[in-house]
Design an enzyme around this catalytic site. Sequence first.
Site, PDB file in Angstrom:
ATOM      1  N   GLU A  18      13.046  27.010  15.431  1.00 18.14           N
ATOM      2  CA  GLU A  18      13.602  27.648  16.631  1.00 18.14           C
ATOM      3  C   GLU A  18      12.518  27.906  17.679  1.00 18.14           C
ATOM      4  O   GLU A  18      12.810  28.060  18.858  1.00 18.14           O
ATOM      5  CB  GLU A  18      14.345  28.945  16.283  1.00 18.14           C
ATOM      6  N   LYS A  36       0.865   9.483  -2.663  1.00 16.20           N
ATOM      7  CA  LYS A  36       0.112  10.554  -1.974  1.00 16.20           C
ATOM      8  C   LYS A  36       0.999  11.769  -1.713  1.00 16.20           C
ATOM      9  O   LYS A  36       0.637  12.907  -1.987  1.00 16.20           O
ATOM     10  CB  LYS A  36      -0.463   9.987  -0.675  1.00 16.20           C
ATOM     11  N   ASP A  80      -0.573  -3.901   9.071  1.00 17.42           N
ATOM     12  CA  ASP A  80      -1.974  -3.486   9.199  1.00 17.42           C
ATOM     13  C   ASP A  80      -2.943  -4.647   9.413  1.00 17.42           C
ATOM     14  O   ASP A  80      -4.034  -4.445   9.957  1.00 17.42           O
ATOM     15  CB  ASP A  80      -2.413  -2.717   7.936  1.00 17.42           C
ATOM     16  N   GLU A  87      -5.831  14.660   3.962  1.00 14.44           N
ATOM     17  CA  GLU A  87      -4.736  14.753   2.990  1.00 14.44           C
ATOM     18  C   GLU A  87      -5.292  14.990   1.583  1.00 14.44           C
ATOM     19  O   GLU A  87      -4.806  15.859   0.849  1.00 14.44           O
ATOM     20  CB  GLU A  87      -3.869  13.492   3.064  1.00 14.44           C
ATOM     21  N   THR A 115       0.816  -1.219   0.000  1.00 13.77           N
ATOM     22  CA  THR A 115       0.000   0.000   0.000  1.00 13.77           C
ATOM     23  C   THR A 115       0.846   1.263   0.000  1.00 13.77           C
ATOM     24  O   THR A 115       0.631   2.174  -0.790  1.00 13.77           O
ATOM     25  CB  THR A 115      -0.925   0.008   1.239  1.00 13.77           C
ATOM     26  N   CYS A 116       1.832   1.330   0.887  1.00 12.53           N
ATOM     27  CA  CYS A 116       2.594   2.566   1.054  1.00 12.53           C
ATOM     28  C   CYS A 116       3.252   3.003  -0.253  1.00 12.53           C
ATOM     29  O   CYS A 116       3.158   4.160  -0.646  1.00 12.53           O
ATOM     30  CB  CYS A 116       3.646   2.377   2.144  1.00 12.53           C
ATOM     31  N   ARG A 146     -19.037  11.801  10.091  1.00 11.70           N
ATOM     32  CA  ARG A 146     -20.166  11.334  10.904  1.00 11.70           C
ATOM     33  C   ARG A 146     -20.175  11.998  12.285  1.00 11.70           C
ATOM     34  O   ARG A 146     -21.217  12.092  12.916  1.00 11.70           O
ATOM     35  CB  ARG A 146     -20.106   9.822  11.076  1.00 11.70           C
ATOM     36  N   CYS A 195       1.332   6.141   0.941  1.00 10.22           N
ATOM     37  CA  CYS A 195       2.247   7.225   1.355  1.00 10.22           C
ATOM     38  C   CYS A 195       3.026   7.870   0.211  1.00 10.22           C
ATOM     39  O   CYS A 195       3.070   9.102   0.117  1.00 10.22           O
ATOM     40  CB  CYS A 195       3.294   6.709   2.346  1.00 10.22           C
ATOM     41  N   ALA A 241       2.330  11.931  11.345  1.00 11.03           N
ATOM     42  CA  ALA A 241       2.072  13.182  10.627  1.00 11.03           C
ATOM     43  C   ALA A 241       0.856  13.032   9.736  1.00 11.03           C
ATOM     44  O   ALA A 241       0.551  11.940   9.254  1.00 11.03           O
ATOM     45  CB  ALA A 241       3.285  13.559   9.784  1.00 11.03           C
ATOM     46  N   TYR A 273      -7.034  10.746   8.410  1.00  8.38           N
ATOM     47  CA  TYR A 273      -5.810  11.009   7.641  1.00  8.38           C
ATOM     48  C   TYR A 273      -6.120  11.222   6.158  1.00  8.38           C
ATOM     49  O   TYR A 273      -5.760  12.234   5.565  1.00  8.38           O
ATOM     50  CB  TYR A 273      -4.874   9.808   7.724  1.00  8.38           C
ATOM     51  N   ILE A 274      -6.760  10.210   5.566  1.00  7.25           N
ATOM     52  CA  ILE A 274      -6.924  10.226   4.108  1.00  7.25           C
ATOM     53  C   ILE A 274      -7.829  11.380   3.695  1.00  7.25           C
ATOM     54  O   ILE A 274      -7.555  12.089   2.716  1.00  7.25           O
ATOM     55  CB  ILE A 274      -7.446   8.854   3.613  1.00  7.25           C
ATOM     56  N   HIS A 279      18.584  30.485  13.907  1.00  7.91           N
ATOM     57  CA  HIS A 279      17.812  31.630  13.457  1.00  7.91           C
ATOM     58  C   HIS A 279      18.201  32.073  12.054  1.00  7.91           C
ATOM     59  O   HIS A 279      19.377  32.073  11.734  1.00  7.91           O
ATOM     60  CB  HIS A 279      18.056  32.795  14.441  1.00  7.91           C
ATOM     61  N   THR A 331       3.310   2.621   8.236  1.00  9.15           N
ATOM     62  CA  THR A 331       4.374   1.900   7.540  1.00  9.15           C
ATOM     63  C   THR A 331       5.607   1.622   8.412  1.00  9.15           C
ATOM     64  O   THR A 331       6.077   0.474   8.475  1.00  9.15           O
ATOM     65  CB  THR A 331       4.788   2.692   6.279  1.00  9.15           C
TER      66      THR A 331
HETATM   67  P1  NDP Z   1      -8.907   7.208   9.881  1.00 11.64           P
HETATM   68  O1  NDP Z   1      -9.072   6.175  10.902  1.00 11.64           O
HETATM   69  O2  NDP Z   1      -7.803   8.171   9.958  1.00 11.64           O
HETATM   70  O3  NDP Z   1     -10.254   8.074   9.849  1.00 11.64           O
HETATM   71  C1  NDP Z   1     -11.485   7.463   9.597  1.00 11.64           C
HETATM   72  C2  NDP Z   1     -12.570   8.533   9.546  1.00 11.64           C
HETATM   73  O4  NDP Z   1     -13.759   7.960   9.076  1.00 11.64           O
HETATM   74  C3  NDP Z   1     -12.864   9.159  10.896  1.00 11.64           C
HETATM   75  O5  NDP Z   1     -13.114  10.519  10.702  1.00 11.64           O
HETATM   76  C4  NDP Z   1     -14.092   8.409  11.364  1.00 11.64           C
HETATM   77  O6  NDP Z   1     -14.973   9.180  12.126  1.00 11.64           O
HETATM   78  C5  NDP Z   1     -14.781   8.064  10.062  1.00 11.64           C
HETATM   79  N1  NDP Z   1     -15.456   6.761  10.083  1.00 11.64           N
HETATM   80  C6  NDP Z   1     -14.982   5.612  10.591  1.00 11.64           C
HETATM   81  N2  NDP Z   1     -15.861   4.623  10.398  1.00 11.64           N
HETATM   82  C7  NDP Z   1     -16.917   5.157   9.751  1.00 11.64           C
HETATM   83  C8  NDP Z   1     -18.152   4.643   9.282  1.00 11.64           C
HETATM   84  N3  NDP Z   1     -18.459   3.361   9.448  1.00 11.64           N
HETATM   85  N4  NDP Z   1     -18.976   5.484   8.666  1.00 11.64           N
HETATM   86  C9  NDP Z   1     -18.687   6.792   8.506  1.00 11.64           C
HETATM   87  N5  NDP Z   1     -17.529   7.333   8.925  1.00 11.64           N
HETATM   88  C10 NDP Z   1     -16.661   6.523   9.539  1.00 11.64           C
HETATM   89  O7  NDP Z   1      -8.947   6.430   8.493  1.00 11.64           O
HETATM   90  P2  NDP Z   1      -8.412   6.777   7.026  1.00 11.64           P
HETATM   91  O8  NDP Z   1      -9.263   5.992   6.121  1.00 11.64           O
HETATM   92  O9  NDP Z   1      -8.305   8.238   6.830  1.00 11.64           O
HETATM   93  O10 NDP Z   1      -6.948   6.161   7.038  1.00 11.64           O
HETATM   94  C11 NDP Z   1      -6.772   4.779   7.359  1.00 11.64           C
HETATM   95  C12 NDP Z   1      -5.497   4.561   8.107  1.00 11.64           C
HETATM   96  O11 NDP Z   1      -4.408   4.661   7.212  1.00 11.64           O
HETATM   97  C13 NDP Z   1      -5.225   5.597   9.183  1.00 11.64           C
HETATM   98  O12 NDP Z   1      -5.758   5.229  10.408  1.00 11.64           O
HETATM   99  C14 NDP Z   1      -3.726   5.647   9.236  1.00 11.64           C
HETATM  100  O13 NDP Z   1      -3.273   4.730  10.167  1.00 11.64           O
HETATM  101  C15 NDP Z   1      -3.289   5.240   7.848  1.00 11.64           C
HETATM  102  N6  NDP Z   1      -2.837   6.419   7.100  1.00 11.64           N
HETATM  103  C16 NDP Z   1      -1.772   7.120   7.564  1.00 11.64           C
HETATM  104  C17 NDP Z   1      -1.322   8.233   6.910  1.00 11.64           C
HETATM  105  C18 NDP Z   1      -0.166   8.989   7.461  1.00 11.64           C
HETATM  106  O14 NDP Z   1       0.569   8.455   8.286  1.00 11.64           O
HETATM  107  N7  NDP Z   1       0.055  10.253   7.072  1.00 11.64           N
HETATM  108  C19 NDP Z   1      -1.960   8.718   5.679  1.00 11.64           C
HETATM  109  C20 NDP Z   1      -3.094   7.928   5.286  1.00 11.64           C
HETATM  110  C21 NDP Z   1      -3.498   6.827   5.975  1.00 11.64           C
HETATM  111  P3  NDP Z   1     -14.747   9.662  13.627  1.00 11.64           P
HETATM  112  O15 NDP Z   1     -14.747  11.145  13.548  1.00 11.64           O
HETATM  113  O16 NDP Z   1     -15.896   9.129  14.383  1.00 11.64           O
HETATM  114  O17 NDP Z   1     -13.434   9.118  14.119  1.00 11.64           O
END
Ligand code: NDP
Length: 449
Positions: free
Chosen positions: A443, A51, A305, A182, A42-43, A199, A48, A343, A178-179, A438, A313
């Site tokens: 800083e 992206k 995962d 981003e 995936t990464c 939600r 990653c 991040a 995250y996704i 600086h 990753t």
């Molecule tokens: P995340 O877990 O970051 O966020 C999921 C979002 O979807 C939350 O806002 C959550 O709501 C909502 N959600 C979860 N379940 C449901 C549902 N059944 N129906 C509606 N909304 C829902 O997931 P992502 O998909 O963004 O990313 C997956 C994983 O991939 C991340 O957890 C991360 O570990 C990894 N990732 C890391 C990155 C990085 O390091 N920069 C970049 C991209 C992915 P709520 O507000 O309730 O939490």
Amino acid sequence: MAEYDYDLFVIGAGSGGTRAARVSASYGAKVAVAEEYRVGGTCVIRGCVPKKLLVYGSHFSEELEDGKNFGWTWENARFDWPTLRDHILKDVDRLNNAYTETLKNHDVEVILERAELTGPHEIKLGDGRTVTAKYILIAVGAWPAVAEFPGSEHMSTSNEMFHLEKLPETVIISGGGYIANEFAGIFNGLGSEVTVVNRSDIILRGYDESVRDRLIQISLAKGISYKFNCHFDKIEKREDGALDVYMDGHDEPVRADVVLAATGRRPKIEGLGLENAGVRINDSDAIIVDEYSQTNVDNIYAVGDVTDRVQLTPIAIREGQAFADTVFGDNPRTVDYDNIPSAVFSQPPIASVGLTEGEAREKYGNIKVYSSDFRAMRNVFADRTERSLYKMIVEHPTEKILGLHMIGPDAPEILQAAAIAVKAGLTKQAFDDTVALHPSMAEELVLFK
Ligand code: NDP
């Protein structure tokens, strides 16, 4: 004759699987790795790496704007999506080849087939062959979780974002993690109209509240819209290919070219044959493992995962390395999950390590919070109102650092180095004792008052 065809059979050539395979082979094990799609996982293939390249590509729109006060003008500047997309896909090809070569150079046999467990030591491959292994490592990763409602099949996932035929004019993103954040930054930077629909009433659960609020504030100013506590009722596809999105609180459907589902990722265990080997999973479909990544079946391990410990990753890589050291390197090792820096490559990015202010208050009660709310010199000069926020959470009265949270340009680059200090258990005094570099944004970390 050897009892098994291989000492180790790895299923999945992503970050965790390739590290485990390569290191195990370097310890002298006979290793094969099966991959049904592309080596890199995936990464590298659809996460990653591509992206981050999209983030870079999309950020040029701001660079062009900011260049004006620096004396630059660009006549007829325009963006061409296929050029960016195809260059990224070419880079993914390069990495896929590089990962494959690295495995081969370490005498790992790469089998581009789907693999299914047919017993604790037996694997059936897509081409019909059956092979056996003393140890099996499952490193198949996770897959986007897409909610089911009428028309949800019209949603795309992050997997498809790298292959879009054309740049969408309007994008609705389901999720606030995250996704979602981003891709909101990416599409906004490229000129699409973006709405993030979640939600709940927050984004980026788990990140420090003030940093999350700052991202929303900056994103709103850039034109990204948010809808909170909002659910999808249905999606209908029009004849012209556009989507009508019905959400609660809206009498009329909202038109979108792309609806991106970014609502988490689930372990990708479907069709893996875990039941044939008796490997146990939990309620989230994650393979249950101990601190050595060993499943309930003695010779079967799982990393990354698919175990749903920390979906990052570098963690999968560490788990793969620890597995190889433990099983083939005669050096039992576990992974330390404390103070993992992370991040979000939003625009601007967020970076964080340790406890948030809320978590620290709950755990320690007596804490102190230092913060710096500033406008980067470059932003001031470019008339960009965007402000950065850095926060240091310390235990009181020892001043041991419990957490660092940042939003601002290059925050991940800066935090990676600062995270070493937090991991080492340093106090704020150590930062105060360090002379400022600086002029820099970093800083601010040694100038907290
Ligand atoms: P995340 O877990 O970051 O966020 C999921 C979002 O979807 C939350 O806002 C959550 O709501 C909502 N959600 C979860 N379940 C449901 C549902 N059944 N129906 C509606 N909304 C829902 O997931 P992502 O998909 O963004 O990313 C997956 C994983 O991939 C991340 O957890 C991360 O570990 C990894 N990732 C890391 C990155 C990085 O390091 N920069 C970049 C991209 C992915 P709520 O507000 O309730 O939490």
